[in-house]
Design a protein around this motif. Sequence first.
Motif, short mmCIF file in Angstrom:
data_model
loop_
_atom_site.label_atom_id
_atom_site.label_comp_id
_atom_site.label_asym_id
_atom_site.label_seq_id
_atom_site.Cartn_x
_atom_site.Cartn_y
_atom_site.Cartn_z
N TYR A 258 0.85 -1.19 0.00
CA TYR A 258 0.00 0.00 0.00
C TYR A 258 0.89 1.24 0.00
O TYR A 258 2.10 1.15 -0.20
N GLY A 259 0.29 2.41 0.25
CA GLY A 259 1.08 3.64 0.27
C GLY A 259 2.04 3.69 1.44
O GLY A 259 3.21 4.03 1.31
N GLY A 260 1.53 3.34 2.64
CA GLY A 260 2.37 3.36 3.83
C GLY A 260 1.68 2.63 4.96
O GLY A 260 0.50 2.28 4.87
N MET A 261 2.43 2.38 6.03
CA MET A 261 1.89 1.70 7.21
C MET A 261 2.49 2.31 8.46
O MET A 261 3.71 2.40 8.60
N GLU A 262 1.60 2.68 9.39
CA GLU A 262 1.97 3.46 10.57
C GLU A 262 2.47 2.61 11.72
O GLU A 262 2.04 2.81 12.87
N ASN A 263 3.36 1.67 11.49
CA ASN A 263 3.91 0.89 12.60
C ASN A 263 4.41 1.86 13.68
O ASN A 263 5.02 2.89 13.37
N THR A 264 4.19 1.52 14.93
CA THR A 264 4.49 2.45 16.02
C THR A 264 5.94 2.90 15.97
O THR A 264 6.86 2.08 16.00
N SER A 265 6.14 4.19 15.84
CA SER A 265 7.44 4.86 15.79
C SER A 265 8.25 4.50 14.56
O SER A 265 9.40 4.93 14.42
N CYS A 266 7.66 3.73 13.61
CA CYS A 266 8.46 3.23 12.48
C CYS A 266 7.57 3.02 11.25
O CYS A 266 7.15 1.90 10.96
N THR A 267 7.31 4.09 10.52
CA THR A 267 6.49 3.99 9.32
C THR A 267 7.27 3.36 8.17
O THR A 267 8.40 3.75 7.89
#
Length: 688
Positions: A258-267
């Motif tokens: 996908y465009g991006g993923m908001e993993n905690t503290s580490c996109t």
Amino acid sequence: MRLLFFLFFTTVTFAQQTSKVDFIKVSGVVAPDASLKKVVGSAVYHFNVLKSIDTIRIDAKNMNFDNVQINNQPVKFKNNQKELLLFEGFKKGVNWLSFSYNAFPKQTMYFNDEGQGRQIWTQGQGKYTSHWFPSFDDVNEKVIFNLQIIAPKDFVAISNGVLKSVKPLDNNFKAWFYEMEKPMSSYLLAVAIGDFVNKTYASKSHIPLQLFIQPRDTTKFESTYRYSKQIFDYLEKEIGFKYPWQIYKQVPVEDFLYGGMENTSCTLFAQDYVVDEIGFNDRNYVNVNAHELAHQWFGDLITAKSGKHHWLQEGFATYYALLAEREVFGEDYFYHQMYRNSLQLRNAAKTDTIPVMNEKASSLSFYQKGAWALHVIRETIGPKAFQKVIKNYLKKYQFQNVETNQFLAEIKKVAPTFDIENFRKTWLEDYHFPTETANDLLKKNKFMQMLFDVQQMRKKPFAENKEKYAELLQAKVFYPVKTEIIYQMKDVPFEDKKELLLLALQTFDIEVRQAVAEFTTDIPVSFKTNYETLLGDWSYDTKEIAFMNLWKNFPDDRNLYLAKAKNWIGSNDKSLRILFLTFSIENDSPEASSYYKELVNYTSPKFQTSVRQNAIINALTISPKDELVLKNVVNATTHYKWQFSKFGRDKIRELLQQEDYRALFEKLLPTLPENEKTQLQKLLNEKL
């Protein structure tokens, strides 16, 4: 029905577990093996038994376990290939669990070892981290994750939290130790391994902003991460609640889903957003950048309890990303984006009858309608009151899970006169889009009022509008007003509009000039020289449109246009290079043979899927039955990126409709690897 029952049972089971058992912290070791597409690891979980419980469950898809111990004692366990089931050895109060495991993840962890950059990375949302690390598919179980990643010594390993140390293990591997301080849902756990370099900046609040890129892309660093620090500082100030984690990292990975993923503290975000100065004007990372950063508060710090409340994550991230873009690009840009979203929502409501507060709602509803709902609140109660609501909401529910009512209750406390019930019914429970309300809010912006007025000019004859068109094309107004004018003139005879098109070109506005390129498909000789200037614009999209229209209109000058395009590459999909190769071959270039070989090479697994897809389409146009290209189409059907594998399957289905292709694919079948053979056989067995 059985699937629905299983999902319901699983949800209920975990809801019961979280009320009786609290998993507090885990220290894990993860050693991915790209050659075997395997993960070997171990974990030590600390958990608190609050109430009596027979069985404790940890999600673990297709894993094998060994050395399972609770409180330092070996225990019996069950492994049903979906969960690790623990039924002895734990007591009320604090316990600790340890085990080793291995897995061959079929999703969620991806091994990209055939492309230009060998990488391993994860994408947990919707696919679940439990495919590569024993954890919790239930978002309501929040845990402090500390991860040790074992990776090849020449690579960088990245995960959530602060990097505490890097230690060599032997001549081939290093261990990277990451530590978190606060809990999060398991789907936000991340790993990225590859060849990366980084630059680190500090936000105004002294949060380290660590921005990664592949060494070969260092010249694209500034244009890729443009405005990143400004966006971070703005969102922290606008939200009114300090960024909740110790560090913020951003990592581009190849063939991301996908465009991006908001993993905690580490996109993690898609390599396609790694752009140069020209590519920035066509497709940049700014909106995705702001969206994933906003999720660090809305989704990571506070997480929706269930899919019904998903808009509390996506609607918020979408709206705050738009606010951040307003800070960067201005008020007119912001209102135009809101307007475009409103058009999408209005049209979608003709067929989409599922409202925002429904777990089956569309992405458009969760994201864009959710954002519009927040805009209505902010405009109604005022920015300061809205910020107070958000601040109170985050402070009260930080590191917890939330429902819509809890957010609405915070609005009621700050703005008691705001009609919560009407808002809920109109924006969250009704599938219709309130166009009149939206337009009234849009008209608060002068540019939008002007755009609406210009759109009304469509109803008048061109002759009545011509003078006004000329005035607006020379005025300092935001570009959509001017592109609307060019659109309105698309069917006007050229000689009548020539003067206006020249004015449009003289704006030197990329979007306005691109509209001239797009809507002037028949180019008179008298306009040829002016139109050819578009080939030099700072937009790969404009160059492509202009090239193709000039190619069609002036066949005698095709060699001239090919000479201009010879060194073009384009964006990450190599669109302009593939365009040059294709048109050179079709124009019987002396280098046609070598150019075709290069084009076919781009269809292979050595390149990103965006390059491959573009090349496959063009190569099959030139040589429809090239066996090497057809093999690469079959290979596409096995790719982990579902959009590309779907393209491969659809392309084969399309070809099978034509004569001789079935025999050709059947001939290829014995030469293919087993996984590709399986996919092709399924397609051959389908009924036409």
